[in-house]
Design a protein around this motif. Structure first.
Motif, PDB file in Angstrom:
ATOM      1  N   MET A  22       0.803  -1.220   0.000  1.00 43.63           N
ATOM      2  CA  MET A  22       0.000   0.000   0.000  1.00 43.63           C
ATOM      3  C   MET A  22       0.841   1.278   0.000  1.00 43.63           C
ATOM      4  SD  MET A  22      -2.924  -1.319  -0.217  1.00 43.63           S
ATOM      5  CE  MET A  22      -4.051   0.041   0.075  1.00 43.63           C
ATOM      6  N   GLU A  45       3.513   3.643  -1.833  1.00 40.79           N
ATOM      7  CA  GLU A  45       3.986   3.905  -3.185  1.00 40.79           C
ATOM      8  C   GLU A  45       5.505   3.843  -3.312  1.00 40.79           C
ATOM      9  OE1 GLU A  45       2.211   4.550  -6.201  1.00 40.79           O
ATOM     10  OE2 GLU A  45       0.756   3.546  -4.916  1.00 40.79           O
ATOM     11  N   LYS A  86       2.934   1.083 -16.082  1.00 40.84           N
ATOM     12  CA  LYS A  86       1.643   1.740 -15.871  1.00 40.84           C
ATOM     13  C   LYS A  86       0.727   1.609 -17.077  1.00 40.84           C
ATOM     14  CE  LYS A  86       3.450   5.112 -12.541  1.00 40.84           C
ATOM     15  NZ  LYS A  86       3.741   6.546 -12.277  1.00 40.84           N
ATOM     16  N   HIS A 144      -0.830  -1.835 -17.287  1.00 35.17           N
ATOM     17  CA  HIS A 144      -1.927  -1.915 -16.320  1.00 35.17           C
ATOM     18  C   HIS A 144      -3.167  -1.227 -16.868  1.00 35.17           C
ATOM     19  CE1 HIS A 144      -0.217  -3.333 -12.314  1.00 35.17           C
ATOM     20  NE2 HIS A 144       0.757  -3.503 -13.167  1.00 35.17           N
ATOM     21  N   GLU A 145      -2.978  -0.064 -17.455  1.00 31.32           N
ATOM     22  CA  GLU A 145      -4.118   0.688 -17.994  1.00 31.32           C
ATOM     23  C   GLU A 145      -4.783  -0.068 -19.140  1.00 31.32           C
ATOM     24  OE1 GLU A 145      -4.966   4.891 -20.343  1.00 31.32           O
ATOM     25  OE2 GLU A 145      -3.239   4.755 -18.981  1.00 31.32           O
ATOM     26  N   ARG A 176      -6.745  -2.986 -17.660  1.00 32.06           N
ATOM     27  CA  ARG A 176      -7.903  -2.478 -16.913  1.00 32.06           C
ATOM     28  C   ARG A 176      -9.005  -1.973 -17.838  1.00 32.06           C
ATOM     29  NH1 ARG A 176      -6.057   2.454 -14.537  1.00 32.06           N
ATOM     30  NH2 ARG A 176      -6.937   3.371 -16.422  1.00 32.06           N
ATOM     31  N   GLY A 218      -3.854  -3.368  -3.419  1.00 31.22           N
ATOM     32  CA  GLY A 218      -3.892  -1.924  -3.604  1.00 31.22           C
ATOM     33  C   GLY A 218      -3.865  -1.515  -5.063  1.00 31.22           C
ATOM     34  N   ARG A 219      -3.334  -0.324  -5.329  1.00 34.56           N
ATOM     35  CA  ARG A 219      -3.317   0.228  -6.676  1.00 34.56           C
ATOM     36  C   ARG A 219      -2.519  -0.629  -7.650  1.00 34.56           C
ATOM     37  NH1 ARG A 219      -1.200   6.181  -6.635  1.00 34.56           N
ATOM     38  NH2 ARG A 219      -1.515   5.856  -8.868  1.00 34.56           N
ATOM     39  N   HIS A 220      -1.569  -1.381  -7.124  1.00 33.19           N
ATOM     40  CA  HIS A 220      -0.710  -2.170  -8.000  1.00 33.19           C
ATOM     41  C   HIS A 220      -1.091  -3.651  -8.010  1.00 33.19           C
ATOM     42  CE1 HIS A 220       1.775   1.322  -8.567  1.00 33.19           C
ATOM     43  NE2 HIS A 220       1.937   1.453  -7.265  1.00 33.19           N
ATOM     44  N   PRO A 261      -3.916  -6.363 -12.508  1.00 28.06           N
ATOM     45  CA  PRO A 261      -5.196  -6.102 -13.169  1.00 28.06           C
ATOM     46  C   PRO A 261      -5.681  -7.273 -14.005  1.00 28.06           C
ATOM     47  CG  PRO A 261      -3.425  -5.014 -14.354  1.00 28.06           C
ATOM     48  CD  PRO A 261      -2.803  -5.618 -13.120  1.00 28.06           C
TER      49      PRO A 261
END
Length: 550
Positions: free
Chosen positions: A106, A108, A139, A142-143, A146, A484-486, A489
């Motif tokens: 969590m 960064e 990134k 991931h985008e 997603r 978390g954010r990472h 996906p």
């Protein structure tokens, strides 16, 4: 998409099949990276973190760790607390246990990719495939996943199921006692075919040359990230090999060769539709999405698009084919769970068929259609009532729990290392210093009764049935896909595939046996990519039924 791959700001090479010049790291850069790896100690410099004492005669903790991983880690937790330094797996780590592990994901300032690249040279491998988006944090990848894959899973599921089913029929088929000495190869073919249909379309999924290059490149990828080769020379060799020589170019070229005529035909059809004032019906695959969003994603040319598609293939085929293979070994080790899984499947499909019939009858009664024939070729086609749809697979909660329990039970005890980009203070006051590597003690999470329930050291496939703990739900008590954010996906696609593979196996085969039962324990705890020393024996339901009738 009137141009092949149009971009107003990037020039498109006239020869789209031309190989790009390799992206070299250069001798100076190589020397710098080499020194960086050599000089990085790995341990946090916080002197309050205890060092695990070496056993007499040992120079690292590896021997003691591999003798009994659970015993070793339990002793370390009890003796040194939730954070301790340990020289294991050929590296120096600060081990983080229990609830504190959540903070690694969590925060960064911790990077999983930095840690992987330091000990494998993975970034050079990735950069040798793609020309744009060479971001160490991935990134854009991931985008892309997603935005394009997860939302379209219900649409992709039918073709995934069909591709998986075709490979099962071709490679395994019917019969009693069919021995498969290398099941991994079959599951690689299964997953490669399914992913080809999703990423590049149904036409490419029929191209055996492309499927072979998917599998071959997956093997190359496995050699880079393999657990048992982490060393200075392994990292340096990968950076030199993929940064300068670029042996992966051949895989991209195969994909470009296959994709080019398909893209040209799509361009022709789109131009014709525009000329006739009609709307072009875009194919449902990620390649088309890339072409439609060429500028948004910053692609350079068709080679770059195929390179990004190959990254998606590697991310899915490598781990999913491995776990699919292991799932079948678990069915072989625990044969008592095959029939309950099959029964659940039949009950779910029967319930869905009933609901669909009620919906058809409602439309008939309302006069929306005149006869049952009107449903043919529609979403309510009776011939589709027994399909493994996304909705059907989602309802198979026992299969979902079975898959999640495999991830929990099989998880490597020390894994998911993260490198600190800055000094980070954990909630207990311990400092993980910049440049050090924190690795997660999965034993402290996956064998904690408070998190997992009773008897956490046992394999209990229904452990999560009736609980809000699906196999895709990344959380502090389930870190298979990060958090978390990472969080990964692609986990929704991966779990969908695994549950589909499991469903196909129990529907097709009444019995799966491990060829050499003495290898069972070793196989159930095998690490990702580790060779398995024995095969599987499959007995189909049709064969079993014929035997009973006779």
């Amino acid at each position: 998409m009137l141009g092949l791959v149009y971009s107003s700001s990037v020039a498109i090479p006239s020869d789209i099949l031309k190989a790009a010049l390799p992206i070299g790291i250069g001798l100076a850069s190589a020397a710098y990276l080499t020194m960086k790896v050599v000089n990085n100690d790995g341990f946090s410099t916080d002197k309050s973190i205890p060092m695990v004492q070496l056993r007499s005669g040992d120079t690292t903790h590896d021997a003691e760790f591999f003798e009994d991983q659970d015993k070793f880690l339990a002793h370390c937790e009890e003796t040194y607390g939730p954070v301790f330094n340990c020289q294991v797996l050929g590296q120096k780590f600060t081990v983080v246990s229990g609830p504190l592990a959540r903070e690694i994901f969590m925060t960064e300032d911790f990077s999983f990719m930095d840690a992987v690249d330091e000990v494998t040279g993975l970034q050079s491998f990735v950069n040798s495939i793609i020309k744009s988006n060479q971001d160490p944090d991935s990134k854009m990848i991931h985008e892309i996943i997603r935005d394009n894959i997860s939302p379209n899973l219900p649409l992709f599921t039918p073709r995934i199921v069909e591709q998986l089913r075709m490979t099962v029929e071709k490679e395994l088929g019917d019969g009693e006692g069919k021995l498969v000495e290398n099941p991994l190869r079959i599951f690689q073919n299964m997953i490669a075919g399914a992913m080809a249909s999703v990423f590049m379309g149904l036409e490419v999924a029929k191209n055996q040359k492309v499927l072979d290059t998917f599998i071959d490149c997956t093997y190359d990828f496995g050699q880079v990230v393999t657990e048992n080769k982490k060393s200075f020379w392994h990292t340096f060799g990968n950076r030199a090999k993929y940064g300068v020589m670029n042996p992966l170019r051949k895989h991209v070229n195969v994909m470009v060769e296959a994709a080019t005529p398909i893209i040209l035909e799509r361009r022709r059809q789109e131009a014709k539709a525009v000329e006739n004032g009609q709307e072009y019906k875009r194919p449902l695959d990620i390649m088309q999405r890339f072409l439609d969003n060429f500028e948004k994603y910053g692609f350079v040319d068709i080679e770059d698009i195929c390179g990004h598609l190959l990254i998606l293939v590697l991310a899915s085929v490598h781990t999913t084919s491995d776990t699919s293979t292991n799932l079948c070994y678990y069915l072989g080790a625990y044969p008592q769970y095959i029939e309950p899984l099959y029964k659940e499947q039949q009950e779910v499909l029967a319930q869905i068929a009933k609901e669909r019939q009620l919906e058809r009858q409602s439309k008939l009664d309302a006069g929306e259609v005149t006869s049952e024939r009107d449903f043919e070729g529609t979403g309510l086609d009776p011939r589709r009532d027994s399909d493994f749809s996304a909705a059907a697979i989602k309802r198979m909660v026992r299969m979902d729990s079975f898959v999640r329990e495999i991830f929990r039970f099989r998880a490597e005890r020390l894994t998911l290392a993260h490198k600190a980009r800055r000094n980070v203070v954990l909630s207990n006051g311990v400092v993980i210093s910049k440049g050090s590597k924190a690795i997660i003690n999965m034993r402290s999470i996956n064998q904690d009764s408070g998190m997992q329930g009773e008897d956490p050291t046992e394999f209990q496939p229904w452990r999560f049935v009736g609980k809000p703990k699906s196999a895709t739900k990344a959380s502090g008590d389930y870190l298979a896909f990060g958090m978390g954010r990472h969080a990964c996906p692609g986990r929704f696609l991966a779990i969908q595939e695994l549950k589909t593979v499991g469903s196909l196996m129990v529907s097709k085969y009444s019995k799966i046996e491990i060829q050499d039962p003495s290898q069972t324990k070793k196989i159930l705890l095998s690490r990702l990519g580790e060779p398995l020393g024995t095969g599987l024996i499959f007995t189909s339901r049709s064969s079993s039924s014929a035997e009973k009738s006779a």
